[in-house]
Write a protein that holds these residues in place. Sequence first.
Motif, PDB file in Angstrom:
ATOM      1  N   PHE A  57       1.357  -1.398   0.470  1.00  0.00           N
ATOM      2  CA  PHE A  57       0.223   0.120   0.331  1.00  0.00           C
ATOM      3  C   PHE A  57       0.919   1.727   0.104  1.00  0.00           C
ATOM      4  N   ASN A  58       2.828   1.333   0.489  1.00  0.00           N
ATOM      5  CA  ASN A  58       3.367   1.992   1.027  1.00  0.00           C
ATOM      6  C   ASN A  58       3.299   2.581  -0.427  1.00  0.00           C
ATOM      7  N   GLN A  59       3.124   2.387  -1.943  1.00  0.00           N
ATOM      8  CA  GLN A  59       3.250   2.198  -3.216  1.00  0.00           C
ATOM      9  C   GLN A  59       2.511   2.745  -3.364  1.00  0.00           C
ATOM     10  N   ILE A  60       1.119   3.178  -2.907  1.00  0.00           N
ATOM     11  CA  ILE A  60      -0.094   3.485  -3.945  1.00  0.00           C
ATOM     12  C   ILE A  60       0.243   5.305  -3.502  1.00  0.00           C
ATOM     13  N   ILE A  61       0.513   5.441  -1.888  1.00  0.00           N
ATOM     14  CA  ILE A  61       0.659   6.371  -1.538  1.00  0.00           C
ATOM     15  C   ILE A  61       2.358   7.287  -1.754  1.00  0.00           C
ATOM     16  N   LYS A  62       3.374   6.528  -2.281  1.00  0.00           N
ATOM     17  CA  LYS A  62       4.047   7.708  -3.232  1.00  0.00           C
ATOM     18  C   LYS A  62       3.916   7.647  -4.438  1.00  0.00           C
ATOM     19  N   ILE A  63       3.190   7.276  -5.205  1.00  0.00           N
ATOM     20  CA  ILE A  63       2.272   7.240  -6.210  1.00  0.00           C
ATOM     21  C   ILE A  63       1.562   8.612  -6.190  1.00  0.00           C
ATOM     22  N   GLN A  64       0.784   8.787  -5.305  1.00  0.00           N
ATOM     23  CA  GLN A  64       0.048   9.709  -5.210  1.00  0.00           C
ATOM     24  C   GLN A  64       1.301  11.057  -5.124  1.00  0.00           C
ATOM     25  N   LYS A  71      -1.516  18.665 -13.578  1.00  0.00           N
ATOM     26  CA  LYS A  71      -1.888  17.804 -14.983  1.00  0.00           C
ATOM     27  C   LYS A  71      -2.432  16.609 -14.812  1.00  0.00           C
ATOM     28  N   ASN A  72      -1.804  15.934 -13.572  1.00  0.00           N
ATOM     29  CA  ASN A  72      -2.960  14.144 -14.017  1.00  0.00           C
ATOM     30  C   ASN A  72      -3.188  13.852 -12.831  1.00  0.00           C
ATOM     31  N   TYR A  73      -3.854  12.541 -12.868  1.00  0.00           N
ATOM     32  CA  TYR A  73      -4.344  11.801 -11.984  1.00  0.00           C
ATOM     33  C   TYR A  73      -4.536  10.943 -10.952  1.00  0.00           C
ATOM     34  N   ALA A  74      -4.120   9.912 -10.923  1.00  0.00           N
ATOM     35  CA  ALA A  74      -3.344   7.814 -10.615  1.00  0.00           C
ATOM     36  C   ALA A  74      -5.043   8.074 -11.026  1.00  0.00           C
ATOM     37  N   LEU A  75      -4.674   6.624 -11.652  1.00  0.00           N
ATOM     38  CA  LEU A  75      -5.484   5.899 -12.013  1.00  0.00           C
ATOM     39  C   LEU A  75      -5.463   4.190 -11.740  1.00  0.00           C
ATOM     40  N   PHE A  76      -6.195   3.941 -10.485  1.00  0.00           N
ATOM     41  CA  PHE A  76      -5.428   2.509  -9.695  1.00  0.00           C
ATOM     42  C   PHE A  76      -6.497   1.446 -10.894  1.00  0.00           C
ATOM     43  N   LYS A  77      -5.891   0.218 -11.538  1.00  0.00           N
ATOM     44  CA  LYS A  77      -6.445  -0.156 -11.358  1.00  0.00           C
ATOM     45  C   LYS A  77      -6.574  -1.767 -10.812  1.00  0.00           C
ATOM     46  N   LEU A  78      -8.197  -2.560 -10.199  1.00  0.00           N
ATOM     47  CA  LEU A  78      -8.004  -3.722  -9.938  1.00  0.00           C
ATOM     48  C   LEU A  78      -8.688  -4.853 -10.257  1.00  0.00           C
ATOM     49  N   LYS A  79      -7.471  -6.029 -10.670  1.00  0.00           N
ATOM     50  CA  LYS A  79      -8.420  -6.774 -12.033  1.00  0.00           C
ATOM     51  C   LYS A  79      -9.153  -8.088 -10.616  1.00  0.00           C
ATOM     52  N   THR A  80      -9.871  -8.437 -11.085  1.00  0.00           N
ATOM     53  CA  THR A  80     -10.102  -9.856 -11.093  1.00  0.00           C
ATOM     54  C   THR A  80     -10.825 -11.154 -12.193  1.00  0.00           C
ATOM     55  N   GLN A  91      -6.865  13.136  -4.908  1.00  0.00           N
ATOM     56  CA  GLN A  91      -5.710  13.953  -4.591  1.00  0.00           C
ATOM     57  C   GLN A  91      -5.762  14.776  -4.195  1.00  0.00           C
ATOM     58  N   PHE A  92      -4.938  15.088  -3.191  1.00  0.00           N
ATOM     59  CA  PHE A  92      -4.522  16.592  -2.045  1.00  0.00           C
ATOM     60  C   PHE A  92      -4.521  18.238  -2.720  1.00  0.00           C
ATOM     61  N   CYS A  93      -3.254  17.592  -3.570  1.00  0.00           N
ATOM     62  CA  CYS A  93      -2.152  18.688  -4.097  1.00  0.00           C
ATOM     63  C   CYS A  93      -2.352  19.798  -2.880  1.00  0.00           C
ATOM     64  N   GLU A  94      -2.284  21.033  -3.059  1.00  0.00           N
ATOM     65  CA  GLU A  94      -2.343  21.529  -2.770  1.00  0.00           C
ATOM     66  C   GLU A  94      -3.126  22.824  -1.863  1.00  0.00           C
ATOM     67  N   ASP A  95      -4.096  22.461  -2.715  1.00  0.00           N
ATOM     68  CA  ASP A  95      -5.471  22.921  -1.698  1.00  0.00           C
ATOM     69  C   ASP A  95      -5.767  22.523  -0.603  1.00  0.00           C
ATOM     70  N   ILE A  96      -6.278  23.407   0.005  1.00  0.00           N
ATOM     71  CA  ILE A  96      -6.611  22.955   1.302  1.00  0.00           C
ATOM     72  C   ILE A  96      -7.716  22.366   1.761  1.00  0.00           C
ATOM     73  N   MET A 187     -10.456   7.937  -0.609  1.00  0.00           N
ATOM     74  CA  MET A 187      -8.945   8.216   0.053  1.00  0.00           C
ATOM     75  C   MET A 187      -7.833   7.474   0.396  1.00  0.00           C
ATOM     76  N   PHE A 188      -7.184   7.274  -0.361  1.00  0.00           N
ATOM     77  CA  PHE A 188      -5.663   6.858   0.190  1.00  0.00           C
ATOM     78  C   PHE A 188      -4.989   7.090   0.992  1.00  0.00           C
ATOM     79  N   GLU A 189      -5.019   6.993   2.371  1.00  0.00           N
ATOM     80  CA  GLU A 189      -4.157   7.665   3.231  1.00  0.00           C
ATOM     81  C   GLU A 189      -2.692   6.636   4.197  1.00  0.00           C
TER      82      GLU A 189
END
Length: 199
Positions: A57-64, A71-80, A91-96, A187-189
């Motif tokens: 899960f830590n890698q998900i956080i690093k990607i975010q 400019k971009n958003y992360a889209l995570f694909k969960l395949k079954t 994604q929060f970026c710099e916005d409050i 939200m992934f936190e």
Amino acid sequence: MRATFFIPILIFLLTSCGQNNSEKKHRKNEKPEQNFLTYRLVDNEFIEYDLDTLSNFNQIIKIQNKIDCNKNYALFKLKTDTKIYNIQPLQFCEDIFDYKLREIVYISTDSITVNYELQYPIDSLKTILNNHLKNPNDDRNYPSSEEQRLISINVDSTKNIIEAKNLLLKIITNINELNIKTNFSFMFEDNGIIRIVEE
């Protein structure tokens, strides 16, 4: 002469039929997809990540954290075996980001926290999701009809990605079983619950 004229036509028809069949088979084998998209700017593109290629899960956080969400958003694909789930977390970026505590339900692999203080075991997930996303009893611990609804997910970084995938699948399965149409965002936190003083 007639035979030479009909042979190319016959070959063309046989070739066309073969192509159509292969296209139909290909379409038939494609898995259905379900999207869980959050607020986004139309011009921003998705950068796709297959959860199966990540180790925890830590890698998900690093990607975010490294994606420039101006400019971009992360889209995570969960395949079954039967379906593909596309998850675009907030994604929060710099916005409050302004929210009330009751607008977020915090879910980890073994517990659920509602309105910052109320703790529940993970086997209460279906009930909690129903209350959080629908709030049928107008409970003040859950969002009202006009408030936003957020599902925060946190998985211990020592656990592998299978734990995160299983938790996501459990949440999605319950949402689908409840037939919830309410808008919400994932939200992934990695920081867990943040205390906020509400006025």
